[in-house]
Design an enzyme around this catalytic site. Structure first.
Site, PDB file in Angstrom:
ATOM      1  CE1 TYR A 176      -3.572   2.540   0.632  1.00 31.54           C
ATOM      2  CE2 TYR A 176      -2.288   3.245   2.527  1.00 31.54           C
ATOM      3  CZ  TYR A 176      -3.318   3.455   1.640  1.00 31.54           C
ATOM      4  OH  TYR A 176      -4.093   4.575   1.764  1.00 31.54           O
ATOM      5  CE  LYS A 212      -8.736   1.706   2.502  1.00 32.95           C
ATOM      6  NZ  LYS A 212      -7.361   1.271   2.427  1.00 32.95           N
TER       7      LYS A 212
HETATM    8  C1  LIG Z   1      -6.114   1.743   2.901  1.00 38.27           C
HETATM    9  C2  LIG Z   1      -5.056   0.824   3.310  1.00 38.27           C
HETATM   10  C3  LIG Z   1      -4.213   1.120   4.388  1.00 38.27           C
HETATM   11  C4  LIG Z   1      -4.318   2.424   5.151  1.00 38.27           C
HETATM   12  O1  LIG Z   1      -5.533   2.544   5.799  1.00 38.27           O
HETATM   13  P1  LIG Z   1      -6.261   3.940   6.144  1.00 38.27           P
HETATM   14  O2  LIG Z   1      -7.463   3.519   6.894  1.00 38.27           O
HETATM   15  O3  LIG Z   1      -6.574   4.607   4.832  1.00 38.27           O
HETATM   16  O4  LIG Z   1      -5.302   4.752   6.926  1.00 38.27           O
HETATM   17  C5  LIG Z   1      -3.275   0.178   4.747  1.00 38.27           C
HETATM   18  N1  LIG Z   1      -3.134  -0.987   4.085  1.00 38.27           N
HETATM   19  C6  LIG Z   1      -3.922  -1.295   3.031  1.00 38.27           C
HETATM   20  C7  LIG Z   1      -3.726  -2.593   2.332  1.00 38.27           C
HETATM   21  C8  LIG Z   1      -4.899  -0.405   2.602  1.00 38.27           C
HETATM   22  O5  LIG Z   1      -5.661  -0.714   1.547  1.00 38.27           O
END
Ligand SMILES: *Cc1c(COP(=O)(O)O)cnc(C)c1O
Length: 378
Positions: free
Chosen positions: A98, A195
């Site tokens: 990421y 997510k």
């Molecule tokens: C979005 C995401 C993050 C970071 O998360 P946030 O809630 O946006 O801070 C970390 N790892 C993965 C795989 C992600 O998709």
């Protein structure tokens, strides 16, 4: 209890004094002491809060961990976990990560005197060759973002144990419904709860789940000290999302499988990155360690013009950053999540101006395919 039931009843149906069915949102920053030197169960909401404790208990149960900590964002969770390591520590991480994690490691943690090596963590020999006396942890995403590379969690756990390293797994893409890294030997699982766990594109959250009391104590200390905790209302939203996690993931999994197959059948498509294809390099490992392939697909189309047309002309899919929600989204990693990665490095790995990433949602599959078809056929 089985997973689907745990999503709803991980608290063993303990009730508060009103018999509230849904965990109440306890919107209080502080708690009144019962007497001099007799604190209540809770004292101050940065340390702990009933709504948050309920959510943390659920997430710990779903991941099979000893304890979970709910953070304000995924990045807050990852940044706090990284505080376990001090100056001089060396970490080996997946090269396909990421974008925010890459930025944290390269531009923030490195200034604190930590060093990183990035490699294909699907290749155990490569990982082992990078281990040094100061190496403290392996940090992986599987499947990875956005190239959908798979790493063998049990094999990496065995390697980590042999060298006394921690294995940290970002389990955002598959969620514990499809993959439980702690059962496969991981020490710490991190999540962007923003997510799939929250799942509705309406709240930010992050988690760290640990496999031992010792780690629970160390992360717990950092948690209350650094203070990037999740507010009660967000805890409620994420917990509400988790109640339908299995239903959403099943639909997303099946929608994604059909979209990946459809994309692969189109002449305008150069390559589809999808773990569920039998000829995907990580397919066998994926079958062994996960029970689903998830909803993430990356695709390289024949031209930049077509990539831009897709972003501009889709009507059901939405062109937006993020993933894992009920609404299907498309992102342009080159301009969004991976804008900070140097161009040559990005292109070497295939993240070029023809490369798009899809997060498949729960819409009706015919509407999703029709949406892509009307752009491709234009
Ligand atoms: C979005 C995401 C993050 C970071 O998360 P946030 O809630 O946006 O801070 C970390 N790892 C993965 C795989 C992600 O998709």
């Amino acid at each position: 209890m089985k997973f689907e039931t745990l999503c709803l009843h991980a608290d063993g149906n303990k009730k508060d004094e009103w018999g509230t069915l849904t965990q109440a949102v306890c919107q209080s920053s502080t708690f009144v002491h019962k007497g001099v030197g007799v604190p209540s169960e809770y004292s101050y909401s940065r340390l702990s809060n009933p709504t948050r404790a309920h959510l943390e208990n659920t997430v710990a149960a779903l991941e099979g961990g000893v304890a979970a900590y709910a953070f304000s964002t995924g990045m807050a969770a990852i940044a706090t976990v990284m505080k376990l390591f001090g100056a001089g520590s060396h970490i080996i991480a997946s090269e396909d990560l990421y974008g925010g994690s890459l930025r944290l490691f390269n531009n923030v943690n490195s200034h604190d005197g930590m060093t990183f090596d990035f490699t294909d963590t699907g290749d155990l020999k490569k990982v082992e060759s990078l281990i040094k006396p100061c190496t403290k942890a392996l940090y992986i995403e599987t499947p990875s973002n956005p190239l959908m590379m798979v790493s063998d969690i049990s094999a990496l756990s065995a390697l980590a144990k042999r060298y006394g390293l921690l294995l940290i797994v970002d389990n955002t893409f598959l969620t514990p419904y499809f993959q439980r890294p702690i059962e496969l030997g991981a020490d710490i699982v991190v999540h962007s709860g923003t997510k799939y766990l929250g799942g509705h594109n309406d709240a930010l959250a992050g988690f760290a789940v640990v496999n031992s009391e010792e780690l629970a104590e160390r992360i717990g200390y950092l948690y209350k000290t650094v203070g990037a905790c999740l507010a009660p209302w967000e805890c409620f939203l994420i917990e509400r999302g988790i109640k339908t996690l299995p239903l959403r993931m099943d639909r997303i999994n099946s929608n994604a499988e059909q979209i990946a197959g459809w994309l692969r059948g189109r002449n305008e498509v150069v390559k589809v990155y999808y773990v569920g294809f039998e000829d995907h390099a990580g397919y066998e490992i994926s079958k062994k360690q996960s029970t689903g392939f998830g909803g993430m697909i990356s695709v390289e189309v024949e031209s930049k013009e077509l990539a831009e047309r897709i972003l501009k002309d889709v009507k059901v899919f939405q062109y937006a950053e993020s993933l894992g929600g009920v609404e299907s989204l498309i992102t342009y990693p080159m301009l969004q999540t991976h804008a900070d990665v140097p161009k040559e490095e990005r292109e070497r790995r295939g993240i070029n101006d023809r490369f798009l990433r899809l997060s498949v949602g729960i819409e009706n599959i015919s509407d999703l395919i029709e949406d892509l078809k009307q752009v491709f056929d234009k």
